[in-house]
Enzyme design. Structure first.
Site, PDB file in Angstrom:
ATOM      1  N   GLU A  52       0.820  -1.209   0.000  1.00 41.46           N
ATOM      2  CA  GLU A  52       0.000   0.000   0.000  1.00 41.46           C
ATOM      3  C   GLU A  52       0.856   1.262   0.000  1.00 41.46           C
ATOM      4  OE1 GLU A  52      -2.242  -3.056   2.642  1.00 41.46           O
ATOM      5  OE2 GLU A  52      -0.179  -2.618   2.000  1.00 41.46           O
ATOM      6  N   TRP A 170      18.197 -38.290 -16.001  1.00 41.47           N
ATOM      7  CA  TRP A 170      17.118 -37.434 -15.475  1.00 41.47           C
ATOM      8  C   TRP A 170      15.774 -38.050 -15.850  1.00 41.47           C
ATOM      9  CZ3 TRP A 170      18.351 -33.820 -12.147  1.00 41.47           C
ATOM     10  CH2 TRP A 170      19.629 -33.250 -12.180  1.00 41.47           C
ATOM     11  N   ASP A 200      23.049 -39.352  -3.571  1.00 41.71           N
ATOM     12  CA  ASP A 200      23.209 -38.398  -4.672  1.00 41.71           C
ATOM     13  C   ASP A 200      24.212 -37.277  -4.418  1.00 41.71           C
ATOM     14  OD1 ASP A 200      21.189 -39.853  -5.903  1.00 41.71           O
ATOM     15  OD2 ASP A 200      19.599 -38.512  -5.193  1.00 41.71           O
ATOM     16  N   GLU A 292      12.036 -32.614  -1.008  1.00 39.92           N
ATOM     17  CA  GLU A 292      12.520 -33.331  -2.179  1.00 39.92           C
ATOM     18  C   GLU A 292      13.181 -34.637  -1.766  1.00 39.92           C
ATOM     19  OE1 GLU A 292      14.648 -31.315  -5.243  1.00 39.92           O
ATOM     20  OE2 GLU A 292      13.637 -29.406  -4.898  1.00 39.92           O
ATOM     21  N   GLY A 294      13.331 -38.852  -0.617  1.00 40.78           N
ATOM     22  CA  GLY A 294      13.037 -40.108  -1.283  1.00 40.78           C
ATOM     23  C   GLY A 294      11.789 -40.765  -0.729  1.00 40.78           C
ATOM     24  N   ASN A 298       9.123 -39.534   2.270  1.00 38.94           N
ATOM     25  CA  ASN A 298       7.771 -39.205   1.812  1.00 38.94           C
ATOM     26  C   ASN A 298       6.713 -39.961   2.623  1.00 38.94           C
ATOM     27  OD1 ASN A 298       8.742 -37.470  -0.131  1.00 38.94           O
ATOM     28  ND2 ASN A 298       8.500 -38.898  -1.835  1.00 38.94           N
TER      29      ASN A 298
END
Length: 368
Positions: A52, A170, A200, A292, A294, A298
């Protein structure tokens, strides 16, 4: 142009604050006089002037008698910035059109009441659904004091997140991966399990030009993160939290010297208590997490009831393999009636891949 059209412009402005204003909400404002836009602005960065005041400062002529369109109810309390209602009243704005109310207990309708008490016409609920959706994170955090958690994964059309050898790069194409970088910029933190780090050796940074790196959170029950991992080696440059149940404080020193923050968390069924972790992270001001991890993380996150949204990329590929991993492992639910339900779903194409998004129905967690 009508109220909806001007509010849509305010929404587009608000989105520009994405990734820079948390834990504050994204807010946009447009000022209209005699069917002409004479000023506009948005909340650009946390701690800086609100939408504002930025809109009023940009006015090309006096805003007296004009209408202000703002996506969220103007604040009426002193924080890092003075109340926006004061600026609106003092500049002679005649009418204020509000997209969504502010659930912050310090505001929660009081801003609108003050405007009306000072003779300003207020129109509410214009594009309210869109305005609320823009600030899902803020609404959740201000009401629960816990992070808004988005579970993101990519899988093939036959439901695999890696081949039977563990290879996963990928699954999706460049467009989908670029979208994920934008999400890393949007959300305040990124979270993975130690299994992902061991497999990874990820960096977990935002590789979008002009983007902001998320705080990295590693769920590491036994503190197995390698000291020579990219995560640890870059901890002085990128805020990094190792959440662990390890009580051997002698092991902490090397990680702390490398720049990591050790966050002790209690254990639940042999693993890190994710519910307690969310409480701790909320107390640290972390309002949102892109998860993110595995399949193991999850499942644990869903079982603990900490997930608010799921983003699933589906690639037009088939990996096959009875032993190839799926996005969610663990015991799983015994019957279809027990499963997690997603609501308010959306489906769109991102490059060659499909993105399916949905909000976790909170009633499912309560029923469990």
């Amino acid at each position: 142009m009508n109220d909806n059209t001007y509010m849509q412009l305010a929404l587009q402005l608000a989105e520009k604050g994405c990734g820079f204003v948390s834990p504050n909400p994204m807010v946009g404002a447009v000022i209209v006089k005699d069917d002409r836009i004479i000023g506009s602005g948005y909340h650009e960065r946390y701690g800086e002037p609100h939408a504002e005041r930025n809109a009023l400062a940009s006015c090309t002529e006096s805003p007296k008698g004009a209408t202000m369109y703002v996506t969220l109810e103007p604040c009426c309390h002193h924080g890092k910035q003075p109340p926006c209602v004061e600026a609106i009243i003092n500049t002679g704005i005649h009418r204020v059109v509000v997209g969504s109310g502010d659930p912050n207990p310090l505001v929660a309708g009081k801003g609108i009441e003050i405007l009306r008490a000072n003779g300003i016409q207020v129109t509410e609920h214009v594009l309210e659904k869109e305005c609320r959706k823009l600030n899902d994170v803020f609404f959740h955090f201000i009401q629960t004091k816990r992070p808004y958690v988005v579970m993101k994964y990519a899988m093939t059309l036959d439901g695999k997140i890696a081949t039977h050898t563990g290879a996963s790069k990928w699954i999706t194409g460049e467009e989908a991966r670029a979208y994920v970088q934008k999400q890393r910029h949007r959300y305040r933190a990124i979270m993975v399990g130690v299994g992902t780090v061991l497999a990874d050796d990820p960096l977990l940074t935002c590789r979008m030009e002009g983007g902001r790196n998320p705080i990295r959170i590693i769920c590491d029950t036994k503190l197995r993160t390698p000291l020579d991992s990219q995560i640890v080696r870059t901890a002085h440059e990128v805020p990094t939290i190792l959440a662990t149940c390890c009580q051997d404080t002698d092991k902490y020193a090397a990680f702390q010297q490398a720049g990591c923050h050790i966050l002790p968390v209690d254990k639940l069924n042999g693993h890190l208590n994710l519910s307690t972790l969310m409480q701790e992270l909320g107390e640290h001001g972390i309002d949102s997490i892109l998860m993110e991890g595995g399949a193991t993380l999850n499942w644990s996150a869903l079982k603990c009831g900490i997930v608010q949204k799921v983003e699933a990329f589906i690639a037009p590929k088939l990996f096959g393999g009875e032993m190839a991993k799926t996005p969610i492992s663990g015991e799983g639910y015994a019957t279809p009636a027990e499963c997690v339900i997603l609501k308010n779903q959306s489906i769109r194409q991102v490059g060659n891949d499909i993105l399916i998004e949905g909000e976790v129905d909170s009633n499912v967690y309560r029923d469990h």
